[in-house]
Every structure is written in C-alpha cells, then in structure tokens.
Design a protein around this motif. Sequence first.
Motif, mmCIF file in Angstrom:
data_model
loop_
_atom_site.group_PDB
_atom_site.id
_atom_site.type_symbol
_atom_site.label_atom_id
_atom_site.label_comp_id
_atom_site.label_asym_id
_atom_site.label_seq_id
_atom_site.Cartn_x
_atom_site.Cartn_y
_atom_site.Cartn_z
ATOM 1 N N GLU A 74 0.858 -1.175 0.000
ATOM 2 C CA GLU A 74 0.000 0.000 0.000
ATOM 3 C C GLU A 74 0.898 1.230 0.000
ATOM 4 O OE1 GLU A 74 -2.971 0.285 2.979
ATOM 5 O OE2 GLU A 74 -4.262 -1.239 2.093
ATOM 6 N N ALA A 75 0.568 2.185 -0.854
ATOM 7 C CA ALA A 75 1.357 3.411 -0.945
ATOM 8 C C ALA A 75 0.547 4.460 -1.698
ATOM 9 C CB ALA A 75 2.685 3.154 -1.649
ATOM 10 N N LYS A 76 0.954 5.714 -1.557
ATOM 11 C CA LYS A 76 0.336 6.756 -2.378
ATOM 12 C C LYS A 76 0.698 6.484 -3.836
ATOM 13 C CE LYS A 76 0.581 10.217 1.297
ATOM 14 N NZ LYS A 76 1.173 11.500 1.748
ATOM 15 N N PRO A 77 -0.194 6.823 -4.759
ATOM 16 C CA PRO A 77 0.026 6.464 -6.163
ATOM 17 C C PRO A 77 1.399 6.838 -6.706
ATOM 18 C CG PRO A 77 -2.185 7.314 -5.875
ATOM 19 C CD PRO A 77 -1.498 7.500 -4.558
ATOM 20 N N GLU A 78 1.904 8.000 -6.340
ATOM 21 C CA GLU A 78 3.197 8.426 -6.872
ATOM 22 C C GLU A 78 4.374 7.816 -6.130
ATOM 23 O OE1 GLU A 78 2.522 12.735 -8.885
ATOM 24 O OE2 GLU A 78 2.340 12.696 -6.692
ATOM 25 N N ILE A 85 4.464 4.441 -5.434
ATOM 26 C CA ILE A 85 4.522 3.008 -5.745
ATOM 27 C C ILE A 85 5.773 2.725 -6.571
ATOM 28 C CG2 ILE A 85 3.374 1.072 -6.885
ATOM 29 C CD1 ILE A 85 0.720 2.526 -6.468
ATOM 30 N N PRO A 86 6.683 1.893 -6.058
ATOM 31 C CA PRO A 86 7.899 1.591 -6.837
ATOM 32 C C PRO A 86 7.590 0.636 -7.983
ATOM 33 C CG PRO A 86 7.891 0.324 -4.806
ATOM 34 C CD PRO A 86 6.684 1.216 -4.752
ATOM 35 N N PRO A 87 8.375 0.679 -9.052
ATOM 36 C CA PRO A 87 8.137 -0.246 -10.175
ATOM 37 C C PRO A 87 8.319 -1.707 -9.767
ATOM 38 C CG PRO A 87 9.614 1.540 -10.813
ATOM 39 C CD PRO A 87 9.470 1.625 -9.335
ATOM 40 N N SER A 88 9.251 -1.949 -8.822
ATOM 41 C CA SER A 88 9.547 -3.315 -8.381
ATOM 42 C C SER A 88 10.345 -3.230 -7.086
ATOM 43 C CB SER A 88 10.351 -4.070 -9.451
ATOM 44 O OG SER A 88 11.601 -3.428 -9.668
ATOM 45 N N VAL A 89 10.611 -4.377 -6.497
ATOM 46 C CA VAL A 89 11.504 -4.456 -5.343
ATOM 47 C C VAL A 89 12.614 -5.442 -5.686
ATOM 48 C CG1 VAL A 89 10.089 -6.240 -4.235
ATOM 49 C CG2 VAL A 89 11.708 -4.923 -2.867
ATOM 50 N N GLU A 90 13.844 -5.059 -5.343
ATOM 51 C CA GLU A 90 14.998 -5.884 -5.686
ATOM 52 C C GLU A 90 15.561 -6.548 -4.442
ATOM 53 O OE1 GLU A 90 19.196 -4.490 -7.048
ATOM 54 O OE2 GLU A 90 17.999 -4.701 -8.881
ATOM 55 N N ARG A 139 14.205 -4.393 1.172
ATOM 56 C CA ARG A 139 14.347 -2.946 1.373
ATOM 57 C C ARG A 139 13.381 -2.207 0.461
ATOM 58 N NH1 ARG A 139 20.928 -1.957 1.776
ATOM 59 N NH2 ARG A 139 21.283 -3.282 3.627
ATOM 60 N N LEU A 140 12.469 -1.467 1.077
ATOM 61 C CA LEU A 140 11.460 -0.721 0.328
ATOM 62 C C LEU A 140 11.610 0.772 0.609
ATOM 63 C CD1 LEU A 140 8.470 -3.103 1.044
ATOM 64 C CD2 LEU A 140 9.481 -2.679 -1.195
ATOM 65 N N PRO A 141 11.231 1.606 -0.348
ATOM 66 C CA PRO A 141 11.350 3.056 -0.140
ATOM 67 C C PRO A 141 10.371 3.544 0.924
ATOM 68 C CG PRO A 141 10.254 2.563 -2.221
ATOM 69 C CD PRO A 141 10.748 1.259 -1.701
ATOM 70 N N PRO A 142 10.613 4.725 1.498
ATOM 71 C CA PRO A 142 9.694 5.289 2.509
ATOM 72 C C PRO A 142 8.285 5.439 1.958
ATOM 73 C CG PRO A 142 11.759 6.536 2.398
ATOM 74 C CD PRO A 142 11.768 5.599 1.225
ATOM 75 N N GLY A 143 7.315 5.240 2.824
ATOM 76 C CA GLY A 143 5.924 5.410 2.427
ATOM 77 C C GLY A 143 5.281 4.168 1.840
ATOM 78 N N VAL A 144 6.024 3.061 1.778
ATOM 79 C CA VAL A 144 5.501 1.815 1.215
ATOM 80 C C VAL A 144 5.292 0.813 2.336
ATOM 81 C CG1 VAL A 144 5.895 -0.088 -0.390
ATOM 82 C CG2 VAL A 144 6.634 2.233 -0.996
ATOM 83 N N ALA A 145 4.070 0.329 2.500
ATOM 84 C CA ALA A 145 3.744 -0.644 3.546
ATOM 85 C C ALA A 145 3.438 -1.988 2.903
ATOM 86 C CB ALA A 145 2.540 -0.174 4.357
ATOM 87 N N VAL A 146 4.097 -3.039 3.402
ATOM 88 C CA VAL A 146 3.887 -4.389 2.870
ATOM 89 C C VAL A 146 2.656 -5.004 3.529
ATOM 90 C CG1 VAL A 146 4.907 -6.671 2.546
ATOM 91 C CG2 VAL A 146 6.361 -4.640 2.515
ATOM 92 N N GLN A 147 1.853 -5.699 2.746
ATOM 93 C CA GLN A 147 0.623 -6.320 3.238
ATOM 94 C C GLN A 147 0.767 -7.828 3.408
ATOM 95 O OE1 GLN A 147 -2.033 -4.103 4.052
ATOM 96 N NE2 GLN A 147 -0.229 -2.822 3.696
ATOM 97 N N GLN A 148 1.991 -8.308 3.553
ATOM 98 C CA GLN A 148 2.247 -9.733 3.760
ATOM 99 C C GLN A 148 2.994 -9.920 5.075
ATOM 100 O OE1 GLN A 148 3.245 -9.676 -0.774
ATOM 101 N NE2 GLN A 148 3.771 -11.719 -0.036
ATOM 102 N N GLU A 149 2.952 -11.162 5.591
ATOM 103 C CA GLU A 149 3.608 -11.451 6.861
ATOM 104 C C GLU A 149 5.114 -11.254 6.735
ATOM 105 O OE1 GLU A 149 2.174 -12.066 9.698
ATOM 106 O OE2 GLU A 149 0.146 -12.046 8.847
ATOM 107 N N ALA A 150 5.715 -10.665 7.790
ATOM 108 C CA ALA A 150 7.137 -10.337 7.759
ATOM 109 C C ALA A 150 8.016 -11.577 7.661
ATOM 110 C CB ALA A 150 7.518 -9.526 8.991
#
Length: 235
Positions: free
Chosen positions: A136-140, A142-147, A165-176
């Motif tokens: 979940e993130a604000k539309p602008e 949202i990263p193209p992918s995660v490496e 490693r995800l950029p600020p403002g991005v919340a993962v919706q899966q178990e850690a």
Amino acid sequence: MADNADNTLIAEPRSVVGSRPAGRLRREGKVPAVMYGLDTETANVTVPSRKLNHILAGESGANTLITLELDGEEHLALARQIQRHPTRGDLLHVDFIRVRRDVAVAAEIPVHLAGEPEGVRDGGILEQLVFTLSIEAKPEDIPPSVEADVSALEIGDQLHIADLRLPPGVAVQQEADELVVQVIVPRVVEEPEAVEAGEEIEGEAPEGEEGEVGPAAEGGEGGEAAASSDESSES
C-alpha cells in the motif's frame, strides 16, 4: 513513479455497451473501459489502444499513474482488471480506478533477484517462492519493483519479507516472516543397486527349472490330498 506528463489519455464517453459494439470499437483502435472510484458514478468510456499499450509497457506497468481527460475534466486513475486476447495479446477491456495523490492505494509489484548467490557457486540451488509483493502506498510512491540482493546467500540461507528494502511510504501487506527466496541443497536421486552376477532376482525360477511345476505348485496342499485319495482307491 515516473512523471505523468506523457501518461495522459483522451477518454471518450461510451453510450452503447455489448460485445458487438465493443468489437467495432477495437477495430477502430479504441479500448472499451470503465472508470469508477472515489464515491463517483461509473462511467463507460473508450481510450486509444496504442497509447494505453505504450503506457502499460513502461517501467511501472499497471501501477503507472494515468490522467484521463473526459469532457474537459481530468481524473487521476490506475489501470486495473486489464483483459487481453489470450493469443494475440490485444487489449480487450480495462477498469480505471480513480485515485487521489494523497491517499494510499493497494498495488502489487514484482520481486526481482539480483546477483549470483555464493551457495549456487558451491553447488546449491536458488529457489524463489515470492514473485509478487502486495503493498500500500500513495500512487506516486509506488515503486516499479523491489529488488532482493541474493549474492551473499550460502547454502541453507534464506531471505524473508522483512529482509526486503522498500522506499519510505511503502507498507507491505504480507507477513514479515514469509519466505521469499532460499538456497537449498540439490536433491540426490539414488540409483537402484545393480544385481551382481550369480544372485537370483526374487520371483525368478533358478536356471534350468523354468516351466517345471510340481504337484505342490499346481494344487498346494490340496494336490497332495488328491494323490493320497487316488492311492487309497487303488488299494
């Protein structure tokens, strides 16, 4: 998120729905679509097929923020429920979800692996279990992918969702603790043991006795009983 200047589509109202009108629109180079969200009424529209294909082929794909111009108004939207022809790949229908720049939305992004693991060079096998990440993130934002950098992984090592490693403002919706990738020991297929010369294979008759069947084999205990009965009758 890429700049939105080149991601503008001119949308036209669509009053007639159905398979025949939709087919006619596609032959004219247009994609039938619907636009909804943000507590507004659903609008049936068409958009240029070529331009939409170009946008979706970009780095962010379906997570590209699109501006739809309809009847003089601009609507920010994301393309969802993208339907394509199963063999030709032509766009058949698209849902556009209205969004706001300051409100987070749900999205899925691909997980890409980078590097060659140490464990693979030592004979291990790299196994990827998660290919798409729900975020979940604000539309602008949202990263193209995660490496995921796997170059340091040795045999037996693992990476979990929490390690990404995800950029600020991005919340993962899966178990850690969900497993993303691991290096495993290759499975060894055991070859059947060869039969040594002189050993009998279970179920085979010894050489020279093939086809010879004794009374016990023909009738078991019943065969012996029958032979005894014949001797009694002769006497």
